[in-house]
Design a protein around this motif. Structure first.
Motif, PDB file in Angstrom:
ATOM      1  N   SER A 111       0.833  -1.215   0.000  1.00 50.50           N
ATOM      2  CA  SER A 111       0.000   0.000   0.000  1.00 50.50           C
ATOM      3  C   SER A 111       0.860   1.255   0.000  1.00 50.50           C
ATOM      4  CB  SER A 111      -0.925   0.011   1.222  1.00 50.50           C
ATOM      5  OG  SER A 111      -1.817  -1.068   1.185  1.00 50.50           O
ATOM      6  N   MET A 112       1.949   1.223   0.766  1.00 51.53           N
ATOM      7  CA  MET A 112       2.846   2.371   0.840  1.00 51.53           C
ATOM      8  C   MET A 112       3.505   2.655  -0.513  1.00 51.53           C
ATOM      9  SD  MET A 112       6.271   2.731   3.212  1.00 51.53           S
ATOM     10  CE  MET A 112       5.384   2.564   4.744  1.00 51.53           C
ATOM     11  N   ILE A 113       4.037   1.611  -1.143  1.00 54.01           N
ATOM     12  CA  ILE A 113       4.708   1.790  -2.443  1.00 54.01           C
ATOM     13  C   ILE A 113       3.707   2.200  -3.508  1.00 54.01           C
ATOM     14  CG2 ILE A 113       6.144   0.687  -4.206  1.00 54.01           C
ATOM     15  CD1 ILE A 113       7.534   1.008  -1.519  1.00 54.01           C
ATOM     16  N   LEU A 254      -1.545   3.491 -14.855  1.00 52.04           N
ATOM     17  CA  LEU A 254      -0.144   3.824 -15.136  1.00 52.04           C
ATOM     18  C   LEU A 254       0.832   3.103 -14.214  1.00 52.04           C
ATOM     19  CD1 LEU A 254      -0.517   7.678 -15.733  1.00 52.04           C
ATOM     20  CD2 LEU A 254       0.021   5.962 -17.466  1.00 52.04           C
ATOM     21  N   ILE A 255       0.318   2.605 -13.086  1.00 54.65           N
ATOM     22  CA  ILE A 255       1.202   1.949 -12.117  1.00 54.65           C
ATOM     23  C   ILE A 255       1.569   0.541 -12.607  1.00 54.65           C
ATOM     24  CG2 ILE A 255       1.310   0.957  -9.791  1.00 54.65           C
ATOM     25  CD1 ILE A 255      -0.441   3.244  -8.852  1.00 54.65           C
ATOM     26  N   ASP A 256       2.845   0.213 -12.484  1.00 50.85           N
ATOM     27  CA  ASP A 256       3.317  -1.140 -12.793  1.00 50.85           C
ATOM     28  C   ASP A 256       3.273  -1.951 -11.497  1.00 50.85           C
ATOM     29  OD1 ASP A 256       4.605  -3.445 -13.437  1.00 50.85           O
ATOM     30  OD2 ASP A 256       6.416  -2.504 -14.259  1.00 50.85           O
ATOM     31  N   MET A 257       2.246  -2.789 -11.336  1.00 49.52           N
ATOM     32  CA  MET A 257       2.062  -3.519 -10.085  1.00 49.52           C
ATOM     33  C   MET A 257       3.172  -4.535  -9.827  1.00 49.52           C
ATOM     34  SD  MET A 257      -0.237  -2.371  -8.183  1.00 49.52           S
ATOM     35  CE  MET A 257      -0.197  -3.674  -6.962  1.00 49.52           C
ATOM     36  N   ASP A 258       3.779  -5.065 -10.878  1.00 43.26           N
ATOM     37  CA  ASP A 258       4.908  -5.982 -10.684  1.00 43.26           C
ATOM     38  C   ASP A 258       6.072  -5.260 -10.016  1.00 43.26           C
ATOM     39  OD1 ASP A 258       3.572  -8.112 -11.786  1.00 43.26           O
ATOM     40  OD2 ASP A 258       4.303  -7.737 -13.827  1.00 43.26           O
ATOM     41  N   LYS A 259       6.304  -4.043 -10.467  1.00 40.58           N
ATOM     42  CA  LYS A 259       7.370  -3.228  -9.869  1.00 40.58           C
ATOM     43  C   LYS A 259       7.021  -2.863  -8.429  1.00 40.58           C
ATOM     44  CE  LYS A 259       9.607   1.293 -10.314  1.00 40.58           C
ATOM     45  NZ  LYS A 259       9.555   2.587 -10.989  1.00 40.58           N
ATOM     46  N   VAL A 260       5.744  -2.516  -8.196  1.00 43.13           N
ATOM     47  CA  VAL A 260       5.286  -2.171  -6.847  1.00 43.13           C
ATOM     48  C   VAL A 260       5.524  -3.338  -5.894  1.00 43.13           C
ATOM     49  CG1 VAL A 260       3.215  -1.763  -5.445  1.00 43.13           C
ATOM     50  CG2 VAL A 260       3.586  -0.425  -7.508  1.00 43.13           C
ATOM     51  N   THR A 261       5.129  -4.533  -6.321  1.00 44.87           N
ATOM     52  CA  THR A 261       5.274  -5.722  -5.483  1.00 44.87           C
ATOM     53  C   THR A 261       6.734  -6.012  -5.170  1.00 44.87           C
ATOM     54  OG1 THR A 261       3.256  -6.671  -6.429  1.00 44.87           O
ATOM     55  CG2 THR A 261       4.758  -8.176  -5.321  1.00 44.87           C
ATOM     56  N   THR A 263       9.328  -3.934  -5.230  1.00 42.99           N
ATOM     57  CA  THR A 263       9.886  -2.897  -4.362  1.00 42.99           C
ATOM     58  C   THR A 263       9.382  -3.058  -2.931  1.00 42.99           C
ATOM     59  OG1 THR A 263       9.878  -1.394  -6.248  1.00 42.99           O
ATOM     60  CG2 THR A 263      10.206  -0.409  -4.086  1.00 42.99           C
ATOM     61  N   ALA A 264       8.092  -3.395  -2.792  1.00 36.07           N
ATOM     62  CA  ALA A 264       7.505  -3.558  -1.463  1.00 36.07           C
ATOM     63  C   ALA A 264       8.158  -4.704  -0.708  1.00 36.07           C
ATOM     64  CB  ALA A 264       6.004  -3.793  -1.590  1.00 36.07           C
ATOM     65  N   MET A 265       8.399  -5.812  -1.400  1.00 38.41           N
ATOM     66  CA  MET A 265       9.041  -6.970  -0.757  1.00 38.41           C
ATOM     67  C   MET A 265      10.463  -6.622  -0.318  1.00 38.41           C
ATOM     68  SD  MET A 265       6.927  -9.727  -1.045  1.00 38.41           S
ATOM     69  CE  MET A 265       7.622 -11.280  -1.555  1.00 38.41           C
ATOM     70  N   GLU A 266      11.187  -5.908  -1.183  1.00 35.08           N
ATOM     71  CA  GLU A 266      12.556  -5.507  -0.845  1.00 35.08           C
ATOM     72  C   GLU A 266      12.565  -4.580   0.366  1.00 35.08           C
ATOM     73  OE1 GLU A 266      14.232  -3.760  -4.322  1.00 35.08           O
ATOM     74  OE2 GLU A 266      14.510  -5.678  -5.370  1.00 35.08           O
ATOM     75  N   ARG A 267      11.597  -3.665   0.408  1.00 35.22           N
ATOM     76  CA  ARG A 267      11.571  -2.712   1.516  1.00 35.22           C
ATOM     77  C   ARG A 267      11.246  -3.403   2.833  1.00 35.22           C
ATOM     78  NH1 ARG A 267       8.926   3.225   0.932  1.00 35.22           N
ATOM     79  NH2 ARG A 267      10.306   3.149  -0.870  1.00 35.22           N
ATOM     80  N   VAL A 268      10.363  -4.401   2.779  1.00 36.18           N
ATOM     81  CA  VAL A 268      10.068  -5.160   4.000  1.00 36.18           C
ATOM     82  C   VAL A 268      11.321  -5.873   4.485  1.00 36.18           C
ATOM     83  CG1 VAL A 268       8.862  -7.211   4.878  1.00 36.18           C
ATOM     84  CG2 VAL A 268       7.592  -5.464   3.630  1.00 36.18           C
TER      85      VAL A 268
END
Length: 464
Positions: A111-113, A254-261, A263-268
Motif C-alpha cells: 500500500s505504501m509503495i 499507469l502503475i506497474d504492479m509488478d514493480k510495486v510488489t 519494491t515492497a518486498m525488498e523494503r520489508v
C-alpha cells in the motif's frame, strides 16, 4: 527508505520534536537505524551476515514506547507494524498464526509503495483525465461528406479550403477554449456522466483453518475476485469530482504492479520495523501446565521470525533476517530474563524508560509539534474561540496529572488526555454558542474544575 541516512544525533533531534525525555531509548533506536544504513553500505557478501540489533523497551504504559518506534519508521519511510503479543497467547486454539505478522507487514508495504507510485504519475494521470473530461464535455461530431465531395476528382478542391479540415480546426479551437475554461474553474458547475469501475463487493468469506494457513483465505478471495469481471457503472458527477475520479483511475492504469510488489518486498526485507507490544504478557512462570505453556509456545513460535526465516505471503517468500524488531513491555510482574534464552539472545539491547512527572508533563503539554495545548487551541479556533492557557494553568494541569498517576494507576502521559477533556468539557460543548470568543484559563480555573475529583480518590479512578 532514506538513501543518505540520518546521523544518530539528527535522528534524536527529530524524535525530540515529538517525544519528551527518554534519551536512552532515543539513543538506542537512533543507533539501530544508523546501523541499518551502515549495513547497506558494506560489501554485499558481508551485509548478509550482519543481523539487526533488536531492542527491548522496558517501562510503564504511556511513556512513549510506541511513539518512539512509530516516529522512527516515519523518519526512514519504513514499513511499520505494531502488533500486540497478547494476540498470540492462545496460539493453536483461538490465537493468530505468528507468520501473519509478516504478511500484514507486506500488505502495508505494498500500500505504501502503491501510494508513492501514484504520486509519481499524478501529473501524467491528470493530463490524461483532462483529455477524457474534454471528450465528455465536447463529444466528437460525426464527419459528414457531401455527394459532390465524393465524386470530385483528386485535386478538384484545390481552389477552395477543404470543409473537413475547416471543421477539424473549428473543433480544435472549441476544445482549447473549453480547456482554458476548465483550468480557470468556470466549468465547475457543469455535470457530466461517466463510466467508472465498480469496486468488487460481496459477502465476506472468513476461513477458520489451522495455524500457518491464513494465507489460503487471501488466495481464495483473489481467485473468486478474478473469476468475475469488474463491473462498470455510470455516475453523474460535477466536473471537479469527475476530474478526481478519472485521474485516480488513470493513475491506477499507469502503475506497474509488478514493480510495486518487487519494491515492497525488498523494503520489508531491508527496512521493515515490527513493534511487538506487551511482550511481557507472553512471559510465563515455571508452571508446566495451564496458560503459561501457551505463552512459552508463543515465544517459540516468534523465535524463527526474529532469528530469520522465510515466510510465505500472497506475493512470494519474504526473508525476515534483516527486519528490525522492537519489543516493549512494562515487566511489572516479570523481567526480560524470564523470556526463553533463545529469544533473549535475539534482543541484545535493553533500555529502560523513565516514568513521567510534573516537569515532563509541562513539556509534553507545550513543546512538541503536536502538543496537547496546541491541539485544543486550534480545534476551538475553528469555532472562532480563542483559548488561552496561562503558564500557571499548564503547571497546575501537570501537577494534577502527576498526582492522580501516583494515587491510582500510572498511565503516564495518557492521563493528560483525560484531564484536558474533563477540564474543557463545558467549553467544548458551549463553543458554537459562546458570546465571548476569548477564554483564558488560569490555575484557579483548573483547580476549581478538578478539585472535587482529585479529593474523591474513589471517583477519580473512574473519571480520571
Amino acid at each position: 527508505m532514506s538513501e543518505n541516512g540520518l546521523k544518530p544525533r539528527e535522528i534524536v533531534e527529530r524524535l525530540n520534536q515529538h517525544i519528551i525525555g527518554q534519551a536512552d531509548a532515543k539513543r538506542a533506536v537512533a543507533i539501530a537505524l544508523r546501523n541499518r544504513w551502515r549495513r547497506q553500505n558494506v560489501p554485499a557478501e558481508l551485509a548478509d551476515e550482519i543481523s539487526p540489533k533488536n531492542i527491548i523497551m522496558i517501562g510503564p504504559t504511556g511513556v512513549g514506547k510506541t511513539e518512539i518506534a512509530r516516529r522512527l519508521a516515519k523518519l526512514d519511510n519504513s514499513p511499520f507494524l505494531k502488533i500486540e503479543a497478547s494476540k498470540f497467547t492462545e496460539v493453536g486454539y483461538v490465537g493468530r498464526d505468528v507468520e501473519s505478522i509478516i504478511r500484514d507487514l507486506v500488505e502495508l508495504s505494498v500500500s505504501m509503495i502503491k501510494s508513492e507510485e501514484q504520486e509519481s504519475v499524478r501529473l501524467r494521470a491528470a493530463e490524461i483525465a483532462e483529455e477524457k473530461l474534454l471528450d465528455l464535455l465536447l463529444p466528437a461530431r460525426p464527419v459528414e461528406k457531401q455527394v459532390g465531395d465524393m465524386l470530385a476528382p483528386p485535386g478538384g478542391l484545390s481552389d477552395s479550403a477543404d470543409p473537413l479540415e475547416e471543421q477539424a480546426k473549428s473543433s480544435d479551437s472549441t476544445r482549447e477554449k473549453l480547456r482554458r475554461l476548465l483550468k480557470e474553474g468556470k466549468l465547475d458547475h457543469r455535470i457530466v456522466e461517466l463510466e467508472v469501475t465498480e469496486a468488487r463487493s460481496g459477502p465476506m468469506i472468513e476461513i477458520f483453518s489451522a495455524a500457518g494457513m491464513e494465507d489460503m483465505g487471501l488466495n481464495i478471495r483473489d481467485m473468486l475476485g478474478n473469476a468475475f469481471p469488474q463491473k462498470r457503472k455510470k455516475r453523474t458527477l460535477k466536473v471537479p469530482e469527475a476530474m478526481e475520479v478519472l485521474a485516480e483511475e488513470e493513475a491506477q492504469k499507469l502503475i506497474d504492479m509488478d514493480k510495486v510488489t518487487k519494491t515492497a518486498m525488498e523494503r520489508v526485507e531491508q527496512a521493515g520495523i515490527i513493534f511487538l507490544d506487551e511482550i511481557d504478557k507472553i512471559v510465563g512462570s515455571d508452571s508446566a501446565h495451564g496458560p503459561d505453556v501457551s505463552r512459552e509456545g508463543v515465544q517459540r513460535d516468534l523465535l524463527p521470525i526474529v532469528e530469520g526465516s522465510n515466510v510465505n505471503t500472497r506475493y512470494g517468500m519474504v526473508k525476515t533476517d534483516h527486519i528490525l524488531f522492537i519489543a516493549a513491555g512494562a515487566f511489572s510482574s516479570s523481567k526480560p530474563s524470564d523470556l526463553i534464552p533463545e529469544l533473549q539472545g535475539r534482543f541484545p539491547i535493553r533500555v529502560e524508560l523513565d516514568s513521567l512527572g510534573k516537569e515532563e508533563f509541562i513539556r509534553i503539554l507545550t513543546e512538541p509539534n503536536n502538543a496537547l495545548v496546541k491541539q485544543y487551541t486550534e480545534m476551538l479556533a475553528t469555532e472562532g474561540v480563542k483559548l488561552i492557557f496561562t503558564s500557571e494553568a499548564i503547571a497546575s494541569i501537570a501537577q494534577i496529572a502527576a498526582m492522580v498517576n501516583e494515587r491510582t494507576e500510572n498511565i503516564g502521559a495518557r492521563r493528560l488526555y483525560t484531564i484536558m477533556e474533563k477540564l474543557l468539557d463545558d467549553i467544548s460543548f458551549e463553543a458554537p454558542d459562546m458570546k465571548s470568543k476569548e477564554v483564558k484559563l488560569d490555575a484557579k480555573d483548573v483547580e476549581g474544575k478538578l478539585e472535587g475529583i482529585i479529593e474523591d480518590e474513589d471517583l477519580s479512578r473512574y473519571i480520571l
